[in-house]
Design a protein around this motif. Structure first.
Motif, PDB file in Angstrom:
ATOM      1  N   ASP A 172     -60.612-126.287  42.861  1.00 25.12           N
ATOM      2  CA  ASP A 172     -61.594-126.727  43.844  1.00 25.12           C
ATOM      3  C   ASP A 172     -60.998-127.779  44.769  1.00 25.12           C
ATOM      4  OD1 ASP A 172     -63.456-125.049  42.700  1.00 25.12           O
ATOM      5  OD2 ASP A 172     -64.533-126.632  41.627  1.00 25.12           O
ATOM      6  N   MET A 173     -60.268-128.713  44.181  1.00 26.13           N
ATOM      7  CA  MET A 173     -59.706-129.798  44.985  1.00 26.13           C
ATOM      8  C   MET A 173     -58.536-129.323  45.829  1.00 26.13           C
ATOM      9  SD  MET A 173     -60.029-133.090  42.457  1.00 26.13           S
ATOM     10  CE  MET A 173     -61.643-133.534  41.766  1.00 26.13           C
ATOM     11  N   ARG A 174     -57.770-128.364  45.308  1.00 27.97           N
ATOM     12  CA  ARG A 174     -56.684-127.798  46.112  1.00 27.97           C
ATOM     13  C   ARG A 174     -57.248-127.137  47.372  1.00 27.97           C
ATOM     14  NH1 ARG A 174     -51.602-125.829  44.508  1.00 27.97           N
ATOM     15  NH2 ARG A 174     -52.264-125.822  42.326  1.00 27.97           N
ATOM     16  N   ALA A 175     -58.392-126.482  47.242  1.00 26.96           N
ATOM     17  CA  ALA A 175     -59.023-125.840  48.394  1.00 26.96           C
ATOM     18  C   ALA A 175     -59.406-126.873  49.445  1.00 26.96           C
ATOM     19  CB  ALA A 175     -60.254-125.057  47.951  1.00 26.96           C
ATOM     20  N   VAL A 176     -59.873-128.044  48.988  1.00 26.45           N
ATOM     21  CA  VAL A 176     -60.210-129.116  49.925  1.00 26.45           C
ATOM     22  C   VAL A 176     -58.973-129.583  50.670  1.00 26.45           C
ATOM     23  CG1 VAL A 176     -60.984-131.518  50.100  1.00 26.45           C
ATOM     24  CG2 VAL A 176     -62.224-129.914  48.641  1.00 26.45           C
ATOM     25  N   LEU A 177     -57.849-129.743  49.948  1.00 27.64           N
ATOM     26  CA  LEU A 177     -56.613-130.187  50.580  1.00 27.64           C
ATOM     27  C   LEU A 177     -56.078-129.147  51.546  1.00 27.64           C
ATOM     28  CD1 LEU A 177     -54.820-131.826  47.531  1.00 27.64           C
ATOM     29  CD2 LEU A 177     -55.773-133.004  49.512  1.00 27.64           C
TER      30      LEU A 177
END
Length: 237
Positions: A209-214
């Motif tokens: 999920d956080m990789r998608a934000v980055l």
């Protein structure tokens, strides 16, 4: 100075009395019930908290519902599982109110070996590397404990409703030129089993999920060299 504390909650009946007893006097606790089946909402209400119901499951959905329900000048976020002491947020708010930072983050420092499972710590390390590479912010943790001004937080127009919400907040704050400060906080063994980092699958789903934000932010969303965009690490209380 008014303060609302957003406490995302999913089946935290055991931890709620401890957590709510440590909310600083005069502050409002906003317990965001995200579909609990253990009576968490009723317990929170009986203990004097304001209960907000968010039917859409997801850490970000619960956090954002709390932010939208907040009315105070300052808004804090904290987990509701007794792993972090919300009383420490008083120092966070003072730093923001005094102009020392625009966003204060708690860097989790485990007090026991079991407080932070190996797989969860590994996921956090992987995420920290991605944050440094993609944003330039030299933060060591992206924990849930934080404080900022409500109006400014609303202005970030956060869209993530899953585990990427805390990261998106940091990325957009950096893009906006906010001064971000990180301070050490004791990290205690949580009450009950974590819904996110309690398993390898949950941990790596959060990392995805956080990789998608980055990825959405791009490779140079934040510059950490000098001025208002520098992130610093400070000592805990």
């Amino acid at each position: 100075m008014t303060v609302d504390v957003v406490l995302p909650c999913l089946n935290e009946a055991e931890a709620l009395p401890w957590v709510l007893a440590r909310i600083p006097a005069g502050w409002r606790a906003l317990v965001v019930d995200n579909g609990s089946t253990d009576g968490s909402a009723e317990i929170a209400r009986a203990l004097g908290a304001t209960v907000v119901h968010e039917s859409r499951r997801g850490f970000g959905a619960a956090c954002h519902a709390g932010l939208m329900a907040a009315e105070a000048e300052f808004v804090c976020f904290c987990d509701c599982d007794a792993s972090l002491d919300p009383g420490l947020l008083a120092g966070f708010v003072r730093t923001v109110a005094d102009g020392g930072a625009d966003l204060v983050l708690g860097r989790r420092r485990p007090r026991t070996l079991g407080a932070w499972p190996v797989h969860a710590r590994a996921g956090n390390l992987a995420l920290a590397r991605m944050v440094r590479r993609r944003t330039g912010l030299n933060l060591r943790d992206l924990g849930p404990m934080r404080a900022a001004r409500r109006e400014a937080l609303v202005g970030l127009a956060l869209t993530d409703r899953r585990s990427g919400y805390p990261l998106q907040m940091v990325v957009r704050a950096g893009e906006a030129g906010w001064r971000v400060r990180e301070v050490d906080v004791p990290y205690l063994p949580r009450s009950g089993k974590s819904k996110v980092t309690g398993t390898w699958r949950g941990t790596w789903q959060a990392v995805r999920d956080m990789r998608a934000v980055l990825d959405a932010a791009g490779p140079a969303a934040v510059v950490s060299t000098g001025g208002a965009r520098t992130a610093t690490s400070g000592g805990g209380r």
